[in-house]
Structure formats: C-alpha cells, structure tokens
Motif scaffolding. Structure first.
Motif, PDB file in Angstrom:
ATOM      1  N   GLN A  39       0.829  -1.207   0.000  1.00  0.00           N
ATOM      2  CA  GLN A  39       0.000   0.000   0.000  1.00  0.00           C
ATOM      3  C   GLN A  39       0.869   1.265   0.000  1.00  0.00           C
ATOM      4  OE1 GLN A  39      -2.873   0.371   3.145  1.00  0.00           O
ATOM      5  NE2 GLN A  39      -4.442   0.968   1.696  1.00  0.00           N
ATOM      6  N   PHE A  84      -4.520   8.731   2.082  1.00  0.00           N
ATOM      7  CA  PHE A  84      -5.098   7.673   2.924  1.00  0.00           C
ATOM      8  C   PHE A  84      -4.257   6.401   2.841  1.00  0.00           C
ATOM      9  CE2 PHE A  84      -9.053  10.132   3.133  1.00  0.00           C
ATOM     10  CZ  PHE A  84      -9.347   9.942   4.469  1.00  0.00           C
ATOM     11  N   SER A  85      -3.812   6.092   1.620  1.00  0.00           N
ATOM     12  CA  SER A  85      -3.068   4.853   1.427  1.00  0.00           C
ATOM     13  C   SER A  85      -1.757   4.868   2.191  1.00  0.00           C
ATOM     14  CB  SER A  85      -2.764   4.630  -0.054  1.00  0.00           C
ATOM     15  OG  SER A  85      -3.928   4.309  -0.714  1.00  0.00           O
ATOM     16  N   ILE A  87      -0.882   6.605   4.820  1.00  0.00           N
ATOM     17  CA  ILE A  87      -1.071   6.533   6.279  1.00  0.00           C
ATOM     18  C   ILE A  87      -1.442   5.103   6.677  1.00  0.00           C
ATOM     19  CG2 ILE A  87      -2.467   7.336   8.223  1.00  0.00           C
ATOM     20  CD1 ILE A  87      -2.682  10.014   6.925  1.00  0.00           C
ATOM     21  N   SER A  88      -2.367   4.529   5.933  1.00  0.00           N
ATOM     22  CA  SER A  88      -2.808   3.171   6.235  1.00  0.00           C
ATOM     23  C   SER A  88      -1.634   2.185   6.129  1.00  0.00           C
ATOM     24  CB  SER A  88      -3.917   2.804   5.263  1.00  0.00           C
ATOM     25  OG  SER A  88      -4.222   1.461   5.336  1.00  0.00           O
ATOM     26  N   GLY A  89      -0.872   2.299   5.047  1.00  0.00           N
ATOM     27  CA  GLY A  89       0.279   1.405   4.841  1.00  0.00           C
ATOM     28  C   GLY A  89       1.309   1.561   5.940  1.00  0.00           C
ATOM     29  N   PHE A  91       0.874   2.644   8.964  1.00  0.00           N
ATOM     30  CA  PHE A  91       0.350   2.112  10.233  1.00  0.00           C
ATOM     31  C   PHE A  91       0.639   0.617  10.324  1.00  0.00           C
ATOM     32  CE2 PHE A  91      -2.919   5.576  11.190  1.00  0.00           C
ATOM     33  CZ  PHE A  91      -2.275   5.932  12.353  1.00  0.00           C
ATOM     34  N   LEU A  92       0.411  -0.075   9.218  1.00  0.00           N
ATOM     35  CA  LEU A  92       0.616  -1.528   9.219  1.00  0.00           C
ATOM     36  C   LEU A  92       2.101  -1.864   9.375  1.00  0.00           C
ATOM     37  CD1 LEU A  92      -1.920  -2.640   6.455  1.00  0.00           C
ATOM     38  CD2 LEU A  92      -2.101  -2.984   8.915  1.00  0.00           C
TER      39      LEU A  92
END
Lengths: 100, 503
Positions: A39, A84-85, A87-89, A91-92
C-alpha cells in the motif's frame, strides 16, 4: 467437567498464547507487513503519477489527451487516495515493527 | 526545565540581536518591491515602516522576556498564557517561518553564486537551470554540519557586514548617488503596495528576536535584555535605510531594469548598485557577503527549527523520535534531517516572492499571538514579577496585534502574497489535523483510517465492476481495470487489518 475441559483446550489452541492463536498472529504480522508495504508503494506511485500529471512531466497530459478533461480533479482524487493509502500502509508497517 | 548558565553581558546580548537581524535578507528582499511592485525609491519608506513595526512589537517582547527569561522565547510566553492548542499552533508557525527562511537563504546563495560565476568571473556558460540541484547540495551540506554541531562565527560576521555596508554607503556618496524621493508617489493609491513591501521586507528586521531565544544565557536579564533588544531594533533601522537609500539612489529603476536586460537574468538590486559603484569587484564582494550570510542563516535556521521540533516533542505534541540525539555529536539529527527535507523541497521551487512572504506570514502570526499573550498574562497573572513593563499598556500590545493582522491581510491584493498566504493557511490546516490526530491517539486513528481504507477499497471494486458492466463511463480511463481491482483489494485487506488492530 467435560465442557470446561473442552473450553480450556479451545482456549489453549485459539487464545493469544495458544498454538493456533500464535500462528494466526504470525500470519497477521506477515500479512500486515506485505500489505503495508504494497500500500505504501502504491501510494508513492500514486503521488509520483499525480505530480507527473499536474506538472506535465514526460508529456503525460499530452499522452492522455482526450481522456483527461479535468486534470485538477484527477490530481485531487489521486492525492486524497495517496494520502489515505500512505497513512494506512505506514500504520501496518509500524505495527509489524512494534510486534517484533 | 532547561537551566543554562548566565554568562553573556550587554555587549554580547546586543551582538546576538544584531547578528540575528543582519543577515542574507537584505541581499534579496529589496528586489520584489523595487522591480515587481514598482515602488522605486518608495521602498525606503516601506523599510522604515517595517522597522517601526518591529520596534513596536519588540516592546512587548521586552516585557515577556524579562518576566520569563527562559529558553524557548515566544513559544514559552504563549504556552504560559494559553497552553495546549495555541502554543502548539505558535510552535508550528515559528517552525514554518524558520523553514521558509532557510529555503530563502538557500535561494539567495544560488543567486549570489550565480552572480560570481556568471558576471564577475565571466563564466557565461554557467547554466542557471541547475539551481534546484545546487539548492539540494547546499541544504544537505548545511544539514550535515548541523548534525556535526558546527557553530557559526556570529559576531565576526556582524562586524564584517557593518564594515562592508559602511564602505558601500560611503563610496556611494562619491559615486553618483542622486537625491531620491523617499515617499512613494500617489500615496493614497499606492498604500496597499507600500504595505505589501513592508510585509515583504519585514523579515529583514525580526531576526533581532533571536536575542530573546538566548535570554537564558544573559546576565541581569531584567536590565540587559530590554536595552539590547530595543537598541538592536533601533540601530538596524538607519543601517538598512542607508544601504537601501544608497542602492536606490545609485541605480534608478529604469537603469536597473536595463542592466538586468543586458545581463539576461534577474541580478539582485544590491549587486547592481555595488557593480555600478565599484565595478565587477564590488558586485562580487557583495555576492561573497551574500553567500556567507545565506550559508550562516541556513545553518542557524536548520538548528532553530530543530530546537522548535525538539521543544514540541518534549511537550508531547510531536513524536519522541524528534528528540533523538546523535550518538557521537549529541545533536538532534532526526529533527535536523526532517526539517532539511522540507527546506530542500521549498528551495528547489526557487520562488523567491513566495518564500519571502511565507517567512513573513509565519512570523507575523507568532507576533500576533505574542501580543495576545501579553494581554492575557496581565489579566491571568497580575502579580507576576515584570522588571520591564510595556509603555502605554494596553495600547502597545493592541497596536502590535492590529498591525500584525493588517500586515497579514493587505498584501492579499497581490497574487504572489495571496498564494503564499493560502499556502500558509493550507499548512495550518495540516497542522490542525496533525494536532487532532496526536490528541486522539494512534490506536483510534488507525481504526478510523482502517475504516476509510475499507470504504475506499469497496468503492474502487464497485466502480470497476460498474465500468466493466458498461453502466458508467470510466473515471480513470488511463488505469486498466485489473490494476483498479488490485488496488481495491489491497485497500480492503489493509482496511480490515487496520480496523481490527490491537490497542
């Protein structure tokens, strides 16, 4: 007695420290880093593409002539998605680093 | 609380204020009001206004810095008055001003090195399309020095600059310095232009506040800080006015435009004037001075922005990572590198007007908050020990507040300023977002982002299915369907993983 024993076995298998639980956690960790990286890379590519589109690097706007009527709208959508991508990536990826 | 030994006297404090104010700004900030706003000699009046506004605001700084002679300057005062959100915002604006200032310094360095190579050394083949690369190299070099903890020679540079400016002004008197009309023509109509010039040239003065940042090291702060702060704010006004008067009086607007046309690039006004007075050698001398000043300012700004980030990290507004010190040099290397990336990004744009306004807006917002803090602290802590009291209270802080806001709004009439202000507002929105994220905590944030990611993924897949079924036209015709599906699937899995994340 039997149901309690059964429940204990299930807990030992599926609980956080149970065999299946640990296995699931490992799978989750592996999945998190793979999906997180994918991501993040996607987001980086989206950002690069948005920049190329906006500043017309490599004549991108010309190559997509006709297809793009409103360049600014596409750039905005790409930037929001990329934001969004990433931040999401991240986080993981961070979660995976924390779990090590 | 950080405790520092007080070892600097009045002269050191004065030099600290002057070294903050005498910098690279004069080498570049005269150009836009002179050439673009076409104020001509009227920029001297704008400069005088900027100096007086700075002096007015420094009265308020005197009261706050003597009442709280601690590390941190404006950030400390605003935190004492408001705490929480407002102090976070002020720290961010101060940081933004440093970042814009550093980027401007990198751009000045490029301009001046271009002058030396292209004009003075007659290397006409020097490619001026490479400045972004030079900017990146310069910022990386200064960031590396910042990480190693190298210190600039502040007092030496100040004295050298005063000597250079004295020679420039003295020689100008004997080389065709014509009397000029200091007040702009058609003043009522040109008031917005004058205010825009005032805002734009304001960064030339507000560097004196660096004295306040070092207040914790000054002996007898109740006496030395106000004296040094006001004296340095006063001294800088005639110094800059003399230099500007000489430059404008030596090269008229028409002549300067002609010289620029002949040169084929935007040669700074000060270089043109020095070139006319002393020949190429004079222009080169000013260019070398500009290069030294910009490098020194770039190094200082990178260190200042790092200390702001560290302070905000200490107060838990920013991640702890930013406080990491280098194992060998003991410097905040993460904060320096983080700031350097922003500086690099801004400096490669080479947009001088944008950077100049940006640096000014950031500082004006902080000044407005400092004036508000003074008013608030007088009410909140009436018995607080105040060795220096702002004269004509409450008119002085109210005037400072009104002037700061007016200076922020007037330049909006000009497109360069409007873009810079809009960018600052955009950055402020990001700052507010960052504050909000920080306050709600990472875990809740991760779940929220997970939800958003899941929705986006489902939306992507649905959109692709509808397009494939021919029920709607493609929104992104240049992205193949299978890539859209893949991106959607990744978003869905990532969304689920984030939404069910462990706390």
């Amino acid at each position: 007695m039997a149901p309690a024993f059964l429940l204990l076995n299930v807990y030992l298998l599926l609980g956080e420290k149970g065999l299946i639980g640990v296995w699931l956690m490992n799978i989750r960790g592996t999945l998190a880093i793979i999906v997180g990286l994918m991501q993040s890379v996607t987001a980086a590519l989206v950002f690069i593409f948005a920049c190329c589109l906006y500043f017309n690097f490599f004549g991108v706007q010309g190559q997509l002539n006709g297809a793009i009527e409103s360049c600014h709208f596409h750039v905005l959508v790409l930037l929001v998605f990329g934001f969004f991508s990433i931040i999401s990536g991240l986080f993981l990826v961070y979660e995976w680093l924390e779990s090590r | 609380m950080l405790k520092t030994k007080r070892k600097l006297g009045f002269f050191d404090a004065l030099m600290m204020g002057l070294s903050g104010a005498i910098g690279f700004e004069i080498f570049i900030l005269l150009d836009y009001p002179y050439f673009n706003l076409e104020l001509g000699a009227g920029i001297v009046f704008g400069l005088l206004l900027a100096g007086l506004v700075n002096l007015l605001i420094m009265f308020n700084y005197c009261e706050l810095s003597t009442a709280m002679p601690e590390v941190g300057g404006a950030y400390t005062y605003i935190k004492a008055a408001y705490a929480g959100f407002i102090s976070f915002i002020s720290g961010c604006f101060r940081w933004l001003a440093s970042i814009f200032g550093a980027a401007l310094a990198a751009v000045v360095f490029i301009q001046q090195i271009s002058y030396v190579l292209k004009a003075a050394l007659n290397l006409q083949s020097f490619d001026l399309t490479q400045p972004p690369l030079i900017a990146v190299i310069v910022v990386i070099a200064m960031a590396a020095l910042g990480v190693k903890g190298k210190k600039g020679a502040g007092v030496t540079i100040v004295l050298a600059f005063i000597a250079i400016f004295a020679i420039f002004v003295g020689s100008g008197l004997f080389h065709g310095l014509a009397p000029i009309e200091v007040f702009p023509k058609n003043l009522p109509i040109n008031i917005p232009k004058v205010f825009a010039a005032t805002v734009y040239m304001f960064p030339m003065f507000f560097g004196v506040r660096s004295l306040v940042a070092g207040a914790a090291q000054i002996k007898h702060p109740e006496r030395n800080i106000p004296k040094a702060l006001l004296l340095s704010s006063l001294l800088i006004i005639p110094l800059y006015i003399c230099v500007t008067y000489t430059a404008v009086g030596t090269v008229s607007l028409e002549e300067a435009q002609l010289m620029r046309q002949e040169a084929g690039w935007q040669v700074p006004l000060l270089n043109l004037a020095a070139q006319k007075i002393f020949g190429w050698a004079g222009g080169a001398l000013i260019a070398v001075a500009g290069m030294v000043a910009s490098l020194s300012a770039l190094g200082t700004s990178l260190t200042v922005q790092a200390s702001i980030l560290q302070g905000m990290s200490r107060d838990a507004y920013l991640p702890r990572l930013l406080r990491s010190a280098h194992q060998r040099f003991g410097t905040p290397y993460v904060a320096i590198i983080a700031g350097s990336l922003f500086v690099m990004f801004l400096s490669v744009t080479g947009a001088v007007e944008f950077l100049g306004y940006g640096a000014s807006f950031g500082s004006l917002l902080v000044f407005a908050l400092v004036n508000l803090s003074l008013l608030k602290l007088r009410k909140k802590k009436p018995h607080m020990e105040r060795p220096f009291k702002t004269p004509l209270y409450p008119f002085t802080p109210i005037a400072g507040l009104i002037v700061s806001i007016a200076l922020l709004l007037f330049p909006m009439l000009f497109p360069e300023a409007a873009i810079a202000l809009m960018s600052c507002i955009g950055l402020t929105a990001l700052v507010l977002l960052a504050y909000y994220f920080r306050m709600i905590g990472r875990h809740r944030m991760q779940i929220a982002i997970g939800g958003a990611g899941l929705s986006i993924g489902i939306f992507f897949v649905l959109l692709t299915c509808l397009v494939e079924a021919g029920l709607m036209p493609p929104i992104f015709p240049f992205i193949p369907s299978y890539i859209m599906l893949l991106i959607g699937a990744i978003s869905i899995i990532a969304g689920i993983l984030n939404a069910v994340a462990h706390g």
